[in-house]
Design an enzyme around this catalytic site. Structure first.
Site, PDB file in Angstrom:
ATOM      1  N   CYS A 278      38.964  30.203  43.589  1.00  0.00           N
ATOM      2  CA  CYS A 278      38.305  30.207  42.215  1.00  0.00           C
ATOM      3  C   CYS A 278      39.010  30.858  41.153  1.00  0.00           C
ATOM      4  O   CYS A 278      40.195  30.223  40.675  1.00  0.00           O
ATOM      5  CB  CYS A 278      36.844  30.594  42.171  1.00  0.00           C
ATOM      6  SG  CYS A 278      35.870  29.614  41.021  1.00  0.00           S
ATOM      7  N   HIS A 362      34.075  27.044  46.235  1.00  0.00           N
ATOM      8  CA  HIS A 362      33.620  28.163  47.035  1.00  0.00           C
ATOM      9  C   HIS A 362      33.427  27.742  48.596  1.00  0.00           C
ATOM     10  O   HIS A 362      32.434  27.750  49.051  1.00  0.00           O
ATOM     11  CB  HIS A 362      32.588  29.181  46.545  1.00  0.00           C
ATOM     12  CG  HIS A 362      32.823  29.855  45.182  1.00  0.00           C
ATOM     13  ND1 HIS A 362      32.938  31.140  45.259  1.00  0.00           N
ATOM     14  CD2 HIS A 362      32.899  29.349  44.072  1.00  0.00           C
ATOM     15  CE1 HIS A 362      33.501  31.546  43.947  1.00  0.00           C
ATOM     16  NE2 HIS A 362      33.376  30.496  43.180  1.00  0.00           N
ATOM     17  N   GLU A 364      33.374  29.863  50.859  1.00  0.00           N
ATOM     18  CA  GLU A 364      32.336  30.700  51.708  1.00  0.00           C
ATOM     19  C   GLU A 364      30.870  30.536  51.332  1.00  0.00           C
ATOM     20  O   GLU A 364      30.119  31.334  51.885  1.00  0.00           O
ATOM     21  CB  GLU A 364      32.742  32.227  51.057  1.00  0.00           C
ATOM     22  CG  GLU A 364      32.112  32.739  49.791  1.00  0.00           C
ATOM     23  CD  GLU A 364      32.724  31.853  48.304  1.00  0.00           C
ATOM     24  OE1 GLU A 364      33.672  31.200  48.832  1.00  0.00           O
ATOM     25  OE2 GLU A 364      32.384  32.263  47.385  1.00  0.00           O
TER      26      GLU A 364
END
Ligand SMILES: NC(=O)CC[C@H](N)C(=O)O
Length: 389
Positions: A278, A362, A364
Site C-alpha cells: 500500500c 492488503h 494481510e
C-alpha cells in the site's frame, strides 16, 4: 376520534457537515466534540474494529456502507494498533448491544475511550453517493449530547481543512523506537503451514503498520525488526537484513516519500529483496521514478477483485487507499504485475529480474479474504534463494 399524536423525533446529537454545505444529522456515540477530516466509505461487511484501528485511516472519517456495525462489540485482540487512528465513524444506525463471546466491550464506549466520534442513524446510501460524486469530500463531524451545533462554523471548518494531498501522516503514527516482532498468525490461511529453519532477518519500516502484516511476516519465518519511518538506509543496512519490508500507512505517499525515497533507494542499491504494501508500494514506485496521484474516492473494502497479470488469476482483496501509482509513469525495467478489475488502476509492480515487488492492496486481510497470502511466501522464498546462492 382524535388523530394519533406522532411520537416526537429525538433531537439529533451529532451532525456531519460536508464542505459543499450538505449537512447530515444523526445520533452521536463515542467521544464528544468535533473533528475535521476526509470522508471515505468502506464496503466491508466485517472487521469494523480492524478498519478503525488501521493507521492508514489517519485523517479520514469512515462511512460504513454495511448497516450492522457494532453488533459484535470489540476485543483488544482485533486492534491493528494501540493508538486511535481513523478520525471518526459514520454508521446506518446506533450500535446495538454486542452479541459475541469474544466481545470485551461495546463499540460506543471503546470509541469514547479512544477519543473518537461516531454518528449513527443517517442515510449512509445517500452519503455514499455524495462521496462518490464529490470525490472524498472534506467534512466536519460533531457530537454534542445537547444537540447544539454551529453549522456555519462546521462547514467553514470542512472548507478550510488542508486535505491529505501533501500531508505526511506516517510521522504521526509510526513507532517511537525500533522493536522486535515475534507473534505469528492465530489462524493460518488454507494451504500454508509453519516454516522451520533459521529465521530470515527482515527489517520492516513502520509507516503505520497493521499488526497482522507483522504476524504474516513472522509466520513465513521472518525474524522481524521494526524501525520507525525516519530510518535511513544506513540504519536499515546496519542490521544486516536479508530483506526489507515497507508498510502501509496514511497520508500522501509523495510527502512521506521526501525522506522515505532516499532510504528505499539506498536499500535498492544494496540489492536486497524488498516487499511493499500500500503506502510502501506507492513509495517504492516513487523511488523507482514513477508518479502517484490522488484518486476520486479511492478503494476501501474487502471484496476488490485484482488480476495477477502473469497468471491471469483473480484474487479477491482487501483495499484501503486514496492515492494510486500512475502505471503510465512506470519506468523501463519496472513491470505492472497486478491490476484492479474495478477500474484498471495499478495494483502491483515488480523490478524485472530482481526480488523487488509491491502491491497496492492488503494481502494481510484483517479484515478480508486471504487469497493473497502467497505474497508473504514469495518474499520469504526470495530471501531463502538469496541465502542459498
Ligand atoms: N493503506 C495504505 O497504506 C494507504 C496508502 C495511502 N495513504 C493512500 O491512501 O493511498
Amino acid at each position: 376520534m382524535s388523530a394519533a399524536i406522532p411520537s416526537p423525533k429525538p433531537r439529533p446529537t451529532a451532525c456531519l457537515a460536508l464542505a459543499d454545505g450538505t449537512v447530515f444529522y444523526g445520533m452521536g456515540f463515542g467521544a464528544t466534540g468535533d473533528t475535521v477530516a476526509e470522508l471515505v466509505f468502506n464496503t466491508a461487511m466485517t472487521g469494523y474494529q480492524e478498519i478503525m484501528t488501521d493507521p492508514s485511516y489517519a485523517g479520514q472519517i469512515v462511512t460504513f456502507t454495511f448497516p450492522h456495525i457494532g453488533n459484535v462489540g470489540v476485543t483488544p485482540e482485533d486492534d491493528e494498533t494501540a493508538q486511535p487512528v481513523a478520525a471518526g465513524m459514520v454508521v446506518k444506525w446506533d450500535p446495538t448491544e454486542p452479541s459475541n463471546w469474544r466481545a470485551t466491550a461495546d463499540l460506543a464506549s471503546w470509541l469514547a475511550a479512544r477519543g473518537r466520534i461516531g454518528i449513527g442513524g443517517l442515510d449512509t446510501r445517500r452519503l455514499t453517493r455524495a462521496i462518490r460524486r464529490q470525490g472524498a469530500p472534506h467534512a466536519a463531524l460533531a457530537h454534542d449530547p445537547n444537540g447544539n451545533f454551529d453549522i456555519a462554523a462546521l462547514v467553514a471548518k470542512a472548507r478550510g481543512w488542508v486535505g491529505l494531498v501533501g500531508l505526511d501522516l506516517a510521522k504521526d503514527v509510526t513507532c517511537a523506537q525500533s522493536y522486535r516482532w515475534d507473534e505469528t498468525l492465530w489462524v493460518w490461511p488454507q494451504g500454508y503451514g509453519r516454516r522451520e529453519g533459521p529465521g530470515l532477518r527482515v527489517v520492516a519500516i513502520d509507516y503505520g503498520a497493521k499488526r497482522n502484516i507483522l504476524r504474516c511476516l513472522a509466520s513465513t519465518g521472518c525474524e522481524v525488526t521494526v524501525l520507525p519511518a525516519s530510518a535511513t538506509a544506513a540504519d536499515v543496512l546496519a542490521l544486516n537484513p536479508e530483506g526489507v519490508f515497507l508498510s502501509n500507512g496514511p497520508g500522501d505517499p509523495a510527502a512521506t516519500g521526501v525522506y522515505a525515497v532516499p532510504m528505499i533507494q539506498g536499500v535498492l542499491a544494496a540489492g536486497l529483496p524488498l516487499f511493499g504494501i500500500c503506502l510502501g508500494h506507492q513509495m517504492l514506485a516513487l523511488a523507482l521514478g514513477a508518479k502517484t496521484v490522488k484518486m476520486n474516492h479511492g478503494h476501501h473494502g474487502a471484496n476488490h477483485p485484482v488480476k495477477d497479470i502473469d497468471t491471469g488469476k483473480v484474487e479477491i482483496t482487501s483495499m484501503n487507499h486514496g492515492f494510486t501509482v500512475d502505471s503510465q509513469s512506470l519506468p523501463k525495467g519496472v513491470r505492472e504485475t497486478h491490476v484492479s478489475l474495478f477500474d484498471g488502476s495499478n495494483c502491483g509492480i515488480r523490478v524485472e529480474g530482481k526480488p523487488v515487488f509491491s502491491v497496492q492492496y492488503h494481502p494481510e486481510a484483517s479484515p478480508g479474504p486471504q487469497d493473497s497470502f502467497y505474497l508473504f511466501e514469495r518474499f520469504a522464498a526470495s530471501m531463502q534463494a538469496r541465502r542459498a546462492a
